[in-house]
Design a protein around this motif. Structure first.
Motif, PDB file in Angstrom:
ATOM      1  N   GLN A   1       0.839  -1.207   0.000  1.00 13.45           N
ATOM      2  CA  GLN A   1       0.000   0.000   0.000  1.00 13.45           C
ATOM      3  C   GLN A   1       0.873   1.256   0.000  1.00 13.45           C
ATOM      4  O   GLN A   1       0.617   2.207  -0.755  1.00 13.45           O
ATOM      5  CB  GLN A   1      -0.914   0.031   1.231  1.00 13.45           C
ATOM      6  N   ASP A   2       1.886   1.269   0.872  1.00 12.88           N
ATOM      7  CA  ASP A   2       2.790   2.424   0.937  1.00 12.88           C
ATOM      8  C   ASP A   2       3.518   2.619  -0.395  1.00 12.88           C
ATOM      9  O   ASP A   2       3.644   3.752  -0.880  1.00 12.88           O
ATOM     10  CB  ASP A   2       3.799   2.261   2.073  1.00 12.88           C
ATOM     11  N   LEU A   3       3.999   1.541  -0.982  1.00 11.88           N
ATOM     12  CA  LEU A   3       4.700   1.624  -2.262  1.00 11.88           C
ATOM     13  C   LEU A   3       3.767   2.178  -3.341  1.00 11.88           C
ATOM     14  O   LEU A   3       4.145   3.058  -4.116  1.00 11.88           O
ATOM     15  CB  LEU A   3       5.244   0.255  -2.664  1.00 11.88           C
ATOM     16  N   LEU A   4       2.554   1.655  -3.386  1.00 11.13           N
ATOM     17  CA  LEU A   4       1.578   2.129  -4.365  1.00 11.13           C
ATOM     18  C   LEU A   4       1.248   3.607  -4.135  1.00 11.13           C
ATOM     19  O   LEU A   4       1.150   4.384  -5.089  1.00 11.13           O
ATOM     20  CB  LEU A   4       0.310   1.272  -4.302  1.00 11.13           C
ATOM     21  N   ALA A   5       1.098   4.002  -2.890  1.00 11.50           N
ATOM     22  CA  ALA A   5       0.804   5.414  -2.590  1.00 11.50           C
ATOM     23  C   ALA A   5       1.952   6.304  -3.036  1.00 11.50           C
ATOM     24  O   ALA A   5       1.728   7.381  -3.622  1.00 11.50           O
ATOM     25  CB  ALA A   5       0.541   5.586  -1.098  1.00 11.50           C
ATOM     26  N   ARG A   6       3.193   5.885  -2.810  1.00 15.06           N
ATOM     27  CA  ARG A   6       4.346   6.679  -3.254  1.00 15.06           C
ATOM     28  C   ARG A   6       4.402   6.760  -4.779  1.00 15.06           C
ATOM     29  O   ARG A   6       4.657   7.827  -5.348  1.00 15.06           O
ATOM     30  CB  ARG A   6       5.651   6.082  -2.704  1.00 15.06           C
ATOM     31  N   LEU A   7       4.135   5.613  -5.430  1.00 13.95           N
ATOM     32  CA  LEU A   7       4.153   5.620  -6.891  1.00 13.95           C
ATOM     33  C   LEU A   7       3.053   6.517  -7.462  1.00 13.95           C
ATOM     34  O   LEU A   7       3.278   7.276  -8.425  1.00 13.95           O
ATOM     35  CB  LEU A   7       4.021   4.207  -7.449  1.00 13.95           C
ATOM     36  N   LEU A   8       1.856   6.418  -6.891  1.00 10.86           N
ATOM     37  CA  LEU A   8       0.752   7.246  -7.367  1.00 10.86           C
ATOM     38  C   LEU A   8       1.021   8.726  -7.103  1.00 10.86           C
ATOM     39  O   LEU A   8       0.742   9.574  -7.947  1.00 10.86           O
ATOM     40  CB  LEU A   8      -0.553   6.815  -6.724  1.00 10.86           C
ATOM     41  N   SER A   9       1.538   9.045  -5.936  1.00 13.46           N
ATOM     42  CA  SER A   9       1.823  10.460  -5.652  1.00 13.46           C
ATOM     43  C   SER A   9       2.927  10.991  -6.570  1.00 13.46           C
ATOM     44  O   SER A   9       2.863  12.130  -7.034  1.00 13.46           O
ATOM     45  CB  SER A   9       2.184  10.665  -4.188  1.00 13.46           C
ATOM     46  N   ALA A  10       3.923  10.138  -6.867  1.00 10.07           N
ATOM     47  CA  ALA A  10       4.973  10.567  -7.790  1.00 10.07           C
ATOM     48  C   ALA A  10       4.413  10.708  -9.203  1.00 10.07           C
ATOM     49  O   ALA A  10       4.771  11.643  -9.947  1.00 10.07           O
ATOM     50  CB  ALA A  10       6.118   9.568  -7.782  1.00 10.07           C
ATOM     51  N   PHE A  11       3.526   9.805  -9.597  1.00 16.12           N
ATOM     52  CA  PHE A  11       2.930   9.864 -10.925  1.00 16.12           C
ATOM     53  C   PHE A  11       2.024  11.075 -11.057  1.00 16.12           C
ATOM     54  O   PHE A  11       2.002  11.731 -12.103  1.00 16.12           O
ATOM     55  CB  PHE A  11       2.158   8.562 -11.192  1.00 16.12           C
ATOM     56  N   LEU A  12       1.245  11.360 -10.014  1.00 13.30           N
ATOM     57  CA  LEU A  12       0.307  12.496 -10.075  1.00 13.30           C
ATOM     58  C   LEU A  12       1.034  13.836 -10.026  1.00 13.30           C
ATOM     59  O   LEU A  12       0.507  14.831 -10.457  1.00 13.30           O
ATOM     60  CB  LEU A  12      -0.704  12.396  -8.930  1.00 13.30           C
ATOM     61  N   GLN A  13       2.236  13.858  -9.539  1.00 11.90           N
ATOM     62  CA  GLN A  13       3.006  15.113  -9.480  1.00 11.90           C
ATOM     63  C   GLN A  13       3.611  15.454 -10.828  1.00 11.90           C
ATOM     64  O   GLN A  13       4.039  16.565 -11.063  1.00 11.90           O
ATOM     65  CB  GLN A  13       4.107  15.019  -8.428  1.00 11.90           C
ATOM     66  N   ILE A  14       3.680  14.514 -11.687  1.00 13.60           N
ATOM     67  CA  ILE A  14       4.273  14.780 -13.004  1.00 13.60           C
ATOM     68  C   ILE A  14       3.357  15.594 -13.851  1.00 13.60           C
ATOM     69  O   ILE A  14       2.287  15.782 -13.933  1.00 13.60           O
ATOM     70  CB  ILE A  14       4.653  13.461 -13.716  1.00 13.60           C
TER      71      ILE A  14
END
Length: 106
Positions: free
Chosen positions: A93-106
């Motif tokens: 869950q944490d990994l997915l949240a970090r990936l999604l937050s990094a993806f959404l910041q792009i």
């Protein structure tokens, strides 16, 4: 004639036969002894049956104790697996949240 009759009675009385009341007492004592022996045999049989049932109950208790130990061990393993899976789930869950937050910041 009366004298001879008395003689016969005396001779019959001297043949050492116990009086009827003594014979009855002996018969009653023998009957009581037989009843006591039968009672003792009955109690011995019941004791043997009880000891057999006790032995069977102890064997059953030992088997149930073994099964309980196995079940506790299984539950312990399941708790370890549950803890591991929960930890991995939170990590994912944490990994997915970090990936999604990094993806959404792009």
């Amino acid at each position: 004639m009366c004298y001879n009759h008395q003689e016969e009675w005396r001779r019959e009385g001297n043949n050492h036969t116990p009086p009827p009341s003594a014979t009855r007492r002996q018969a009653a004592a023998a009957a009581a002894a037989a009843r006591s022996a039968a009672l003792v045999d009955n109690l011995r049989d019941r004791l043997a049956e009880t000891e057999l049932r006790l032995q069977q109950a102890r064997a059953r208790e030992a088997e149930l104790s073994r099964q309980l130990f196995e079940m506790k061990r299984c539950v312990s393993v399941m708790e370890i697996l549950e803890s591991y899976l929960r930890r991995r789930f939170h990590e994912q869950q944490d990994l997915l949240a970090r990936l999604l937050s990094a993806f959404l910041q792009i």
